[in-house]
Design a protein around this motif. Sequence first.
Motif, short mmCIF file in Angstrom:
data_model
loop_
_atom_site.label_atom_id
_atom_site.label_comp_id
_atom_site.label_asym_id
_atom_site.label_seq_id
_atom_site.Cartn_x
_atom_site.Cartn_y
_atom_site.Cartn_z
N GLN A 49 7.19 -38.04 3.90
CA GLN A 49 6.56 -37.89 5.21
C GLN A 49 7.05 -36.61 5.88
N ASN A 50 6.32 -36.15 6.88
CA ASN A 50 6.69 -34.92 7.58
C ASN A 50 8.07 -35.00 8.23
N ASP A 51 8.54 -36.22 8.56
CA ASP A 51 9.86 -36.36 9.17
C ASP A 51 10.98 -36.44 8.13
N GLY A 52 10.64 -36.29 6.84
CA GLY A 52 11.63 -36.28 5.78
C GLY A 52 11.90 -37.62 5.14
N VAL A 53 11.23 -38.67 5.59
CA VAL A 53 11.41 -39.99 4.99
C VAL A 53 10.71 -40.02 3.64
N ILE A 54 11.41 -40.52 2.62
CA ILE A 54 10.87 -40.62 1.27
C ILE A 54 10.59 -42.09 0.98
N LYS A 55 9.35 -42.39 0.58
CA LYS A 55 8.95 -43.78 0.31
C LYS A 55 8.47 -43.89 -1.12
N ASN A 56 8.63 -45.09 -1.68
CA ASN A 56 8.09 -45.33 -3.02
C ASN A 56 6.62 -45.72 -2.91
N ALA A 57 6.01 -46.04 -4.04
CA ALA A 57 4.58 -46.37 -4.06
C ALA A 57 4.26 -47.64 -3.28
N SER A 58 5.26 -48.50 -3.08
CA SER A 58 5.06 -49.73 -2.32
C SER A 58 5.31 -49.53 -0.83
N ASN A 59 5.49 -48.27 -0.41
CA ASN A 59 5.71 -47.88 0.98
C ASN A 59 7.07 -48.34 1.52
N VAL A 60 8.03 -48.52 0.62
CA VAL A 60 9.39 -48.89 0.99
C VAL A 60 10.23 -47.61 1.07
N THR A 61 10.98 -47.43 2.15
CA THR A 61 11.82 -46.25 2.30
C THR A 61 12.92 -46.27 1.24
N ILE A 62 12.99 -45.18 0.46
CA ILE A 62 14.01 -45.08 -0.58
C ILE A 62 14.97 -43.92 -0.32
N GLY A 63 14.72 -43.14 0.74
CA GLY A 63 15.62 -42.04 1.04
C GLY A 63 15.08 -41.12 2.10
N THR A 64 15.82 -40.03 2.32
CA THR A 64 15.41 -39.02 3.29
C THR A 64 15.83 -37.64 2.82
N ILE A 65 15.15 -36.65 3.32
CA ILE A 65 15.56 -35.25 3.17
C ILE A 65 15.72 -34.71 4.58
N ALA A 66 16.92 -34.24 4.90
CA ALA A 66 17.21 -33.78 6.26
C ALA A 66 16.96 -32.28 6.39
N GLN A 67 16.91 -31.81 7.63
CA GLN A 67 16.70 -30.38 7.90
C GLN A 67 17.80 -29.52 7.27
N ASP A 68 19.01 -30.07 7.14
CA ASP A 68 20.12 -29.31 6.56
C ASP A 68 20.06 -29.28 5.03
N GLY A 69 19.06 -29.93 4.44
CA GLY A 69 18.88 -29.92 2.99
C GLY A 69 19.53 -31.08 2.27
N SER A 70 20.24 -31.93 2.98
CA SER A 70 20.86 -33.07 2.30
C SER A 70 19.79 -34.11 1.95
N ILE A 71 19.92 -34.64 0.76
CA ILE A 71 18.98 -35.64 0.26
C ILE A 71 19.77 -36.94 0.13
N ARG A 72 19.31 -37.98 0.81
CA ARG A 72 20.03 -39.25 0.86
C ARG A 72 19.18 -40.37 0.29
N ASN A 73 19.85 -41.38 -0.26
CA ASN A 73 19.13 -42.55 -0.75
C ASN A 73 18.95 -43.54 0.39
N ALA A 74 18.40 -44.71 0.09
CA ALA A 74 18.11 -45.71 1.13
C ALA A 74 19.37 -46.21 1.81
N ALA A 75 20.52 -46.16 1.13
CA ALA A 75 21.79 -46.60 1.71
C ALA A 75 22.45 -45.49 2.51
N ASN A 76 21.73 -44.38 2.71
CA ASN A 76 22.20 -43.22 3.47
C ASN A 76 23.34 -42.47 2.77
#
Length: 134
Positions: A49-76
Amino acid sequence: MKKLIVIALLGLAFGSKAQSIMALPGSSATAIQTNGDLVTAGVVKGHIQNDGVIKNASNVTIGTIAQDGSIRNAANVVVGYFMSNYDVHNAAHVVIGHLRTTLAVKNAADVQIGTYNDRIQASWNAVAFFFFQP
């Protein structure tokens, strides 16, 4: 002449749907589309998503990509980083790949493993190619 014009227009129409990652032969066909869909072998596997939220095909949040470039999983927990020089690091800050100015995606050994479209956020390309493989 009309046939040539029609072919050119069709090429432009399909070209506007360009994906940011087009895997090379022999690799998985991972791609990210301009709408944020992550596609593998023609099947939508997730979405950024535009806000950096990463979702799987089932629309479940599995992670994020932050403005600072850090990529996190669902457990942050940080699983990787997209650096300002377009290097991609794993959580231990070991380089695992690069996005080059030539639009080439290269692994840590500097071997080209795909290409990307610079009209899509580079960090999305990093997530798709290095952290969202099947």
